[in-house]
Design an enzyme around this catalytic site. Sequence first.
Site: not given
Lengths: 943, 242
Positions: B95, B206, B208
């Site tokens: 990002c 994302h 994560e």
Amino acid sequence: MKNGPEPASGASLAKVIKPCGAHRNRALTRQARQLGFAGLSLKASEIFFLRGETDTANLRSIVTRLLDDALGEAARLEVGTTAVPAGRLVIEVARRAGVTDRVATQLAESAARSGCRIEAATGSRFEMTGAGELSEKDLRFLVHNLLCNPVIETWSFGEVQPGFTSATTEESSTVEIVPLCGRPPEVLARVNNERALALDPEEMEAVAQYFTAEGRDPTDAELETIAQTWSDHCSHKTFAARIETDQGEVVPLLRQLRETTREMRAPFVLSAFDGNAGIVAFADGVRLAIKAETHNHPSAIEPFGGANTGVGGVIRDVLAAPARPVALTDILCFGPRELDHHDLPEGVLHPAVIKEGVVEGVADYGNKMGVPTVAGAVLYDAGYTANPLVFCGCVGEVLQGYDKLSGPQPGDRVVVVGGATGRDGIRGATFSSMTMDATTGEVAGASVQIGDPIIERLVADLLVELLDRPDPLVRALTDCGAGGLSSAVGELGETTGVSVDLTAVDRKYAGLQPWEVWLSEAQERMVLAVPPAQATAVVERARHLGLSACDIGEFTGDRRLLVRHGTKPVVDLPMEFLHQGRPVRRLRAKLPSPDREPDTRRREADIPKTLLTLLAHPNIASKEAVIHRYDHEVLGATVIRPMAGSDQSGPSDGTVIAPPHRPSGFALGIGVNARYGLYDPEHMAHAVVDEAMRNITASGADPAQTALLDNFSWGDPRRPETLGDLVATVRGCCAAAQLYGAPFVSGKDSLNNEYVASDGTRRSIPPTLVITALAHVPEADRSIGTALRGAGHALVLTGRTTREFGGSHYNLVTGNEGGTVPAPDASAPARYRRIHALMREGLVESAHDVSEGGLAVTLAEMAIGGRLGVEATLEEPDECSALFSESLGRIVLEVREENIPRVLQSLGDEAAVIGGVVTDYHLRLGTHRWDGTALERAWRGDA
Amino acid sequence: MKPPAIVLTAPGTNRQNDAAFALEQAGASPVCVDLLDLPGRRGEIERAKLIVIAGGFSYGDALGSGRVFALEAERLLGDLLPQKVSQGTPILGVCNGFQMLVRSGMLPGALQHNERGHFECRWVSLQPSSQLCVWTRALEEPVRCPVAHGEGRYLAGNAVLEQLRSEDRVAFRYAADAYPDNPNGSVEAIAGVCDSTGLVLGMMPHPENHVTERQGRAMVTAQKRGSALPLFRNGVAAARAS
């Protein structure tokens, strides 16, 4: 229209014009069309004003390095006058001097890093085509709604003058004395009015008496300090008032709520109605702080800034707990989106413009803070046209240092950290306690603050460093909210006394009067009580992070509030007078007498059409266009999201948050229904508590470990009917809290949400109570969504349906009147606990509560979320009631065939299998059938 | 031994803890280093075997996403990041981290405002498509995870696109070209690209935020699968090999 300060001579002024790109032009053109300006097309550019002793080569390098984008239209550097293209109307806008402007600050800072010292200011430029036909009035409306907010910006046809912050005047240390002693009531009333103190006549009288006894007149800052501290916003004087009704005097409202909580003795309540936020610890021992605030008045006149700083403010409340923020909520109420702009009250922004700004403001702050915005509601009603409501809530995980906060000790330093102080948001507390009129936007200009979420992000990091340890470096803290330093320092030093020097306060720019420094509501500031030995370390650490930090004085022990500007006295007041000197407000209330007769009228409707109309009603229709603009994933703890189903196609009830390293978490549920409040405020309170409880129960949380938050947005409480509604609502809140075993831990009231039109007519908002439920989720892996999960599963309706249409959305969309507001359901709490036990056993696949629009809407939404079909049969008490009545206490459960006996055994005759889930995407209710795609089209609209 | 990893942040970064958690789950030993901590903590970056540049709003993205982050990183780190790449250290920019890598010239193309003109947060499915990229190599199934950005529309000139395709450097594509599958209007539905070594991956979504079963529980079905943990495991394996 040119009224910005003239640029200083000597330094060269350059202007960079950077076209915004198609995405922005499309959005503007769409918004203009929404406002009724169909033939218009807009082209927007950003303007960067650069001023300094530098040459064109340096300026070009700034443009290339700091402003130009690869693959974007190149920015133009212009020195001198701009040519206006023929056939186009050009409007330029510049941000006013002194208004927070992160872009300008960053531009100057980054330019300085590359060796070029310049001052920077920003603006926008709009080229319009198709505006030829517009009248002067329409054009002005368009500019003020879409292109420029005069509260924070100036505008001009053609070239605008930039608002360089340094162009403000020189430092001043004027302290004005306001003659009050021995003056008659008319004079006191005039001072009250002229200075916008928003005090009651009795309060002005008490102030005059105090100073008469002291033998001196007050300073401007003293008067302002008292007005802020005594405002409804800060002292909750209506909730503390003595209220007389036809049935005798009632216990003050805040005391009713407090005592209800105390009597319930819930073991998980650690702190209720004390300090900045309520604090609970559920079975997992995790301590959570929760708070919700309103930012209604600022959002009405500057929607982006108002909502933006509303989020920032409630986050600071939670930081002050002290806690690390982990979730945000927002409940928004607007006027009708399609309103013709000619029908708008004078000086009021269009609801579509307010909505766009508010949503962007909420998104900007939460997203940049990195705290997920996970729960909320959006409501529309004509009553909110001039008074939109913006409720912002925050949950945080309490820091270790909480146990060691002893309160300030004499000798402790007063340290202000965060942003620097400017002329922003002066008199916010008194402003929010006033009724608005057509000129509010102009006179209240300074009452609006602009936020800088990145500063608050760093403040949060700093506080975690200082306080998330067994030996915190801070003994007490509070945030600078309404009233600025005057409220924060006055509140923190209430028990000790405090002495500060305003010359030590970091300023954004010179030229502030002492009282302005004292009252400024510049954002992102916290006041800390720091032991003297730690003060330097705290200040240095804050500065290392790039924050402003200053030691402005000490806590004394003499129980006086002493404020100096250098050696000049500014405020000298005893804390006792400031905090206990306000005469108790006395008010009269006329209690409502709602219709609660059993409803005997059968209702008929074109059922297929009615369901589609309900699904399309803006209160019920999909909120995805708003929800997807909020980051609801950051922190990686979101388990049940605000949109349900793997396509995120359906609406959720509660949302569940559980950090990935922990088995347990919490759920948030929201209840709000102002339409019920119009007919039966007491039952509205029951209904919205029930809604919040249904939401958290349906998502897998434990209804027996749930705390509540109240937020009241009301009209002027000095009108007996309006106050009567409030009294009845508080009574309902207390009864509901006891019924559900869910104590209130915090709350907030926002009163005087009224608008006086130029012809003198008053418009009040509908009585709006928002209930937030914060509940324990013992096993996050067992949380439940609302989307259907599998064909072949059964659907079980729990709770009872009776004929209750008062305030219903069925009435709203069919034009019907009458009926009773749904009555409290005394059996609901026990049933919710049994449903929770079934969920813990893994016997429930999905669950969705029945709320606005009734069961038909619930089943349609479950189908849309899972993109599966539903077939159900419905009987009692009659078809219309079965489908559209809004009786409380009902949740639909999706259950596997083999688990039905166990579920029915547990819930007894309070549950019935009403149908099942099928693969084909449709809804069949009795003899009526809808295609899934048709339902979805109605519900999602043009989202 | 767990490979030491750095999560690089700047003031305004906000997903560093999410990234650190994912790295831990994948077997690395992460610490966060902020540009404000330089030059004092430069040694930790020099010793790191893996670097993640985390998402957020560095410097408020005041002059456009990732720009000041890139300028400040260059000022404070010099060419340390390119040096790390030449030593074989895998780098992931997520990002705002992707935006920073593009602004600094370590990855080609540009990230512009989303086509719809505003921030967008929703779950997407990503098709891994590069065998050159050490992060996506041999991923067996699509990755499902959220996007959360306002400036994520990947654009590049035709020559660059042709080069990315021919060199197998398009690391991820969104499941389809149309909104909402492609949430920002990226050209050719490109969600992530890598550099010519395959070590540096930049992506807008994302990963994560989908490394545990629970994070994806409501978002994953038999048809729409895909934890992002294998992506991080790939990165850690490449760190071990370097």
